[in-house]
Design a protein around this motif. Structure first.
Motif, PDB file in Angstrom:
ATOM      1  N   ASP A 157     -13.178  -6.383  -0.156  1.00 32.54           N
ATOM      2  CA  ASP A 157     -11.835  -6.119   0.327  1.00 32.54           C
ATOM      3  C   ASP A 157     -11.670  -4.658   0.629  1.00 32.54           C
ATOM      4  N   LEU A 187       0.823  -1.215   0.000  1.00 39.66           N
ATOM      5  CA  LEU A 187       0.000   0.000   0.000  1.00 39.66           C
ATOM      6  C   LEU A 187       0.851   1.255   0.000  1.00 39.66           C
ATOM      7  N   SER A 241     -11.277  -2.791   4.253  1.00 38.63           N
ATOM      8  CA  SER A 241     -10.177  -1.902   4.566  1.00 38.63           C
ATOM      9  C   SER A 241     -10.677  -0.572   5.063  1.00 38.63           C
ATOM     10  N   ARG A 292      -6.133   0.475   6.571  1.00 38.49           N
ATOM     11  CA  ARG A 292      -5.634  -0.808   7.045  1.00 38.49           C
ATOM     12  C   ARG A 292      -6.190  -1.920   6.183  1.00 38.49           C
ATOM     13  N   SER A 293      -5.369  -2.901   6.056  1.00 40.80           N
ATOM     14  CA  SER A 293      -5.738  -4.016   5.197  1.00 40.80           C
ATOM     15  C   SER A 293      -6.486  -5.025   5.980  1.00 40.80           C
ATOM     16  N   GLY A 294      -6.887  -5.940   5.243  1.00 44.54           N
ATOM     17  CA  GLY A 294      -6.949  -7.159   5.947  1.00 44.54           C
ATOM     18  C   GLY A 294      -8.156  -7.735   6.515  1.00 44.54           C
ATOM     19  N   THR A 332      -1.888  -4.933   1.908  1.00 40.91           N
ATOM     20  CA  THR A 332      -3.235  -5.455   2.030  1.00 40.91           C
ATOM     21  C   THR A 332      -3.313  -6.809   1.368  1.00 40.91           C
TER      22      THR A 332
END
Length: 288
Positions: free
Chosen positions: A149, A97, A153, A227-229, A138
């Motif tokens: 997704d 990212l 995030s 934030r990713s994930g 990510t």
DNA sequence: CTTGCCGGGGT
DNA sequence: ACCCCGGCAAG
């Protein structure tokens, strides 16, 4: 039988290391239905669609033997992306990212190493990592739910939690600048505007909430979090409308910066206002 | 506080 | 349809 199939799939190397070329969407297995067959315990069983998961119970998932970073730092809030059961039909990739980088790697450890070396300038071995790398990449499901997704995030924390997420030395303006988002979408461009179209399943866009959420992402909502994930894509997709509401993502469009009749003519020239302004509706003379 | 305007009324 | 306004969110 299905369990056996899932088990064999979940242990297959295809999921973690193989190149993208093997992607196939498994015809006949509607991914959104999988959201309904999650194991009990992590999600409430409401069938109203109003209340799809409970972060508190989500935290009760068993802790892992030796995570590379303190669980309370990130995994407390964001779950355990690399260890939780993954959707069997998805190929997972990891994308950096960092501003104007966008590098895509097939393994999380590779991505962590990339970020550590290239962006953080650290030579330290992974064991000494504080997990900061996790904040700069990510996880991508190369599959049907690219939107979720993105949505996940944008989901820093449940609205029931009052504490903000912990962002160690996170340079928000840089990380979240608009150029970062398009680059996220590049490898996933299966359709002209994946952010809006990929959610356009019979379920998700049923009430247009998801579409409006998509619009909102382009606006100020895009600054919420990078934030990713994180939260399970299935969960997110299953209840995007409720999610938007519960997150306080009002569907009201953001206020424009144009001066409207009221401001231009003043309260004591109401007769000069456009009718919409007189009626306290959206101004039609000075559009945004 | 002011401003813009949504939602919900009334006629 | 036209008109009004309570109340909310954002600034």
């Amino acid at each position: 039988m299905a369990a056996a199939a899932l088990t064999s799939l979940s242990t297959s190397p295809l999921l973690l290391g193989a190149p993208v070329t093997a992607f196939s969407p498994e015809p006949g297995l509607e991914p959104w239905k999988e959201a309904l067959v999650q194991p009990p315990g992590s999600y409430s069983s409401s069938n109203s669609g109003e209340w799809c998961w409970d972060l508190a119970s989500d935290q009760s998932s068993p802790s892992t033997p030796s995570p590379p970073l303190p669980p309370e730092a990130a995994h407390f809030l964001f779950g355990e992306p690399t260890l939780r059961k993954r959707k069997s039909s998805a190929q997972v990739m990891f994308q950096c990212l960092w501003k104007s980088c966008g590098k895509v790697l097939s393994t999380a450890s590779g991505m962590q190493r990339h970020i550590r070396l290239v962006h953080l300038g650290r030579q330290a071995e992974p064991e000494q990592s504080d997990g900061e790398e996790d904040f700069y990449y990510t996880e991508l499901d190369i599959g049907v739910d690219t939107l979720t997704d993105r949505l996940s995030s944008l989901t820093p924390v449940s609205p029931t939690a009052s504490m903000p997420p912990v962002f160690p030395r996170l340079e928000l303006p840089e990380l979240l600048e608009p150029p970062a988002l398009p680059s996220l979408l590049q490898p996933l461009t299966l359709s002209p505007h994946p952010m809006l179209t990929s959610v356009d399943t019979p379920q998700a866009c049923h009430s247009h909430h998801a579409c409006q959420v998509g619009e909102a992402i382009g606006g100020s909502w895009g600054q919420i979090s990078g934030r990713s994930g994180a939260l399970q894509r299935n969960e997110v997709r299953a209840c995007v409308p409720a999610l938007a509401t519960r997150m306080g993502m009002s569907l009201r469009k953001p206020r424009g910066d144009a001066k409207k009749c009221r401001k231009v003519y003043g309260m004591d020239h109401r007769d000069l206002w456009c009718t919409a302004c007189r009626w306290k509706k959206a101004c039609q003379r000075f559009l945004d």
